[in-house]
Design an enzyme around this catalytic site. Structure first.
Site, PDB file in Angstrom:
ATOM      1  N   GLU A   1       0.864  -1.175   0.000  1.00 39.85           N
ATOM      2  CA  GLU A   1       0.000   0.000   0.000  1.00 39.85           C
ATOM      3  C   GLU A   1       0.900   1.223   0.000  1.00 39.85           C
ATOM      4  O   GLU A   1       1.905   1.261   0.716  1.00 39.85           O
ATOM      5  CB  GLU A   1      -0.914   0.026   1.231  1.00 39.85           C
ATOM      6  CG  GLU A   1      -1.730   1.300   1.374  1.00 39.85           C
ATOM      7  CD  GLU A   1      -2.575   1.316   2.650  1.00 39.85           C
ATOM      8  OE1 GLU A   1      -3.112   0.231   3.014  1.00 39.85           O
ATOM      9  OE2 GLU A   1      -2.683   2.376   3.290  1.00 39.85           O
TER      10      GLU A   1
ATOM     11  N   GLU B   1      -1.884  11.257   4.212  1.00 40.66           N
ATOM     12  CA  GLU B   1      -2.905  11.043   5.221  1.00 40.66           C
ATOM     13  C   GLU B   1      -2.837  12.206   6.197  1.00 40.66           C
ATOM     14  O   GLU B   1      -1.747  12.635   6.597  1.00 40.66           O
ATOM     15  CB  GLU B   1      -2.679   9.734   5.980  1.00 40.66           C
ATOM     16  CG  GLU B   1      -2.960   8.489   5.169  1.00 40.66           C
ATOM     17  CD  GLU B   1      -2.780   7.235   6.000  1.00 40.66           C
ATOM     18  OE1 GLU B   1      -3.788   6.602   6.344  1.00 40.66           O
ATOM     19  OE2 GLU B   1      -1.627   6.907   6.319  1.00 40.66           O
TER      20      GLU B   1
END
Length: 646
Positions: free
Chosen positions: A167, A172
């Site tokens: 991933e 974020e």
């Protein structure tokens, strides 16, 4: 104003014409043309856009974007695996184009039994890419419990479930930490044995995630770089992937050598930033100005090279190796120290016991095999592996190699997860691969080898994760010592894999970066050939420079094959030769004495071949047999892949 999309220039025919022209050009003019060509290459853009969306036509393009819906339960991961609170929809209330932006808006409302709604858009099935530059200009909301994310997942989970196939988190954000974002990769083994690496970035001049910023990653073979507004803040080049049922890691740079698709979402609540409070304002939105994806055109992509990490000194105050080299202090559970509560019982100084609210255990020390063991009686096993977790506190130095060994048993059978990690101050980062130790009612020894690749840590922990199972566990003789390195043993006895295959790395994609782990190429006589594995195709390719009349002058073989007396075996493999011709395949003993040998006529086009060995006539099991391909008859080249013996 947004800049228009760039288009790749087709230069092949122009270069061909230039090459023809140069054949009739005087030497002086040739030099001038070479300089002009060099200048032209120099002027080529480093990155050329190949895909994107400017979100300026008022409607979401269904050829580019699709949606994840529900709270994750419909795909078997309630709360999307993070205890998130929102229900994702594709309603215009939650996701729409407006004023040249894609809006993802979170609402506090009762919907389908959930208290919040939001949206998650993705390109899965519509667009995916391996390597390149991914650039997104966006703003995101602030407030406790908001979790905006721009990230990537593999289009196909070639290496297994999350996070074995990887991933890439481009950005974020924490709603409660508006000045900071993070860029991270997830990798390793399938959850819960996954790992992650990354860095945080703090905005300059008081800016926050609510302001528009340009987030980007440049992804090349063996390296990923993170940028905010053009400023490089993180480089990652060290990772690994290990698939279930495989004897070793997948060849580097797996898992980041496959196509990934893009995801953008605004989550509410969950593990990352916690849940909203009464002060959290709703609705708020994440705005995406544009998404642009680029191909590297100014030069070739870099070659993937595993990083070399320099060995560092131990930090001041470290618990240095003891006289026997052991970094585990008090491994016999005999020491009690003032000011050190240990695990709450006598004799456990330098150890610690972590318990989640749903976990509990009673500890005691028992004598087993002339050693003192910690006995853990599980009172409440809890819902997490770490619900009950004895820890040995150790010091590690970056770049050094370590071997962890310990003995353990249980009453019947159970497994425990053992891993060397950091504490809360480093986000519980994993320092070693996770070992799923299968315990029985007999004391057995277990081993983990690893290199400390993170920053040196005086408060590292050897974690024995005992939760989710109520059977007791005995742990003793824990030892952590430095070793010179982690040698790769190609010829280990090969226990059949979970799919029954007795061949290791039959896909030339497991083990060391060159893809040749567990295999030997042996040349004799006047034969001259080279063998290599292309990092993209992951097939073995043999180029013959000088051929031979003797089939055994070139051999491809694997040692340590287990053959059982009385059994027959089926071998399958994909192959082609140039030109077509005959090769021979045999099962032999360790010295090369043939049990059975067969001829295979191989086509110039890749085909799958099947052989059955049923006349081995072994008088006993052979744990060190060999699978041998005799390739001396190959004239020019051979490709081979997907070797399977069972």
């Amino acid at each position: 104003m947004k800049s228009p999309s760039l288009k790749r220039k087709v230069v092949g025919s122009v270069l061909s014409a230039a090459l023809i022209s140069s054949l009739f050009t005087p030497v002086g003019h040739a030099e001038e043309k070479e300089q002009a060509k060099g200048q032209k290459e120099k002027n080529k853009p480093m990155w050329t856009q190949v895909w994107g969306d400017e979100f300026d036509d008022g409607k979401i393009d269904p050829t580019k974007w699709t949606f994840d819906l529900t709270n994750g339960a419909s795909v078997g991961i309630p709360g999307w695996g993070n205890n998130e609170l929102q229900y994702y929809t594709n309603r215009s209330k939650n996701v729409r184009e407006e004023d040249g932006n894609l809006l993802i808006q979170a609402h506090k409302e009762n919907y389908q039994g959930f208290d919040y709604t939001s949206a998650r858009v993705k390109t899965k099935g519509l667009f995916s890419k391996k390597y390149g530059k991914f650039e997104i200009r966006a703003s995101a909301p602030t407030g406790k419990g908001y979790w905006p994310a721009i990230w990537m997942l593999p289009e196909h989970n070639r290496y297994g479930g999350w996070a074995a196939s990887g991933e890439i988190d481009i950005m974020e954000g924490w709603g409660s930490r508006p000045n900071t974002i993070a860029g991270t990769i997830h990798y390793g083994q399938q959850w819960p044995n996954n790992m992650y690496s990354g860095e945080e970035y703090t905005f300059k001049d008081g800016s926050t995630i609510e302001d528009f910023h340009t987030y980007a990653v440049e992804w090349e073979p063996g390296e990923i770089r993170w940028y905010v507004d053009g400023e490089l803040y993180s480089i990652q080049n060290d990772w690994y992937s290990q698939s279930d049922g495989q004897p070793d890691t997948n060849a580097y740079p797996a898992p980041f050598d496959e196509e990934f698709h893009l995801i953008m979402n605004l989550a509410v609540g969950g593990n990352f930033d916690g849940n909203p409070t009464a002060e959290t304002q709703f609705p708020k939105e994440m705005k995406i100005d544009y998404v642009r994806v680029y191909e590297l055109t100014g030069r070739e992509y870099r070659e993937p090279t595993p990083p070399i990490i320099t060995k560092e000194d131990y930090l001041p105050g470290s618990k240095l190796p003891q006289a026997d080299g052991n970094l585990v202090y008090n491994n016999q559970f005999t020491e009690t120290k003032a000011g050190d509560p240990g695990m709450g019982i006598e004799g456990t100084a330098n150890w610690s016991l972590h318990k989640e609210p749903d976990g509990d255990a009673a500890l005691s020390i028992e004598e087993l095999n002339n050693s003192r063991f910690l006995k853990v009686n599980m009172l409440r096993p809890g819902g997490q592996l770490y619900s009950v977790q004895p820890q040995s506190i150790v010091s590690l130095a970056k770049g050094r190699f370590y071997k962890l060994t310990f003995d353990a048993k249980t009453e019947a059978t159970r497994s425990i997860k053992v891993q060397v990690t950091g504490g809360a101050s480093v986000g519980y980062a994993g320092y070693s691969p996770a070992l799923n130790a299968q315990l029985t009612n007999e004391v057995q020894s277990y081993e983990v080898l690893f290199q400390m690749k993170k920053e040196s840590d005086n408060a590292a922990r050897i974690e024995f994760n005992l939760g989710t199972n109520d059977q007791p566990v005995w742990i003793g003789n824990a030892k952590l010592v430095e070793v010179e390195g982690i040698p790769f043993n190609d010829d280990i006895p090969k226990v059949p894999l979970s799919d029954g295959n007795r061949v290791y790395n039959g896909t030339f994609s497991v083990g060391e970066a060159d893809g040749m782990s567990y295999w030997h190429v042996v040349q004799e006589g006047k034969m001259s050939a080279s063998a290599s594995v292309d990092p993209n195709e992951r097939q073995l390719h043999i180029d013959v420079k000088k051929s031979s009349k003797h089939e055994d002058d070139l051999k491809l073989l694997q040692k340590g094959i287990l053959l059982n007396a009385g059994d027959s075996y089926e071998l399958s493999f994909d192959a082609s030769t140039q030109p077509k011709g005959d090769v021979f395949v045999a099962l032999t003993d360790e010295a090369g004495n043939v049990y059975e040998k067969q001829k295979v006529s191989v086509s110039s086009k890749t085909q799958k071949y099947h052989l059955v060995f049923k006349n081995l006539q072994l008088t006993r099991d052979d744990e060190n047999a060999q699978l041998v391909f005799y390739l001396g008859g190959v004239k020019k080249s051979m490709t081979i892949d997907n070797i399977h013996l069972r």
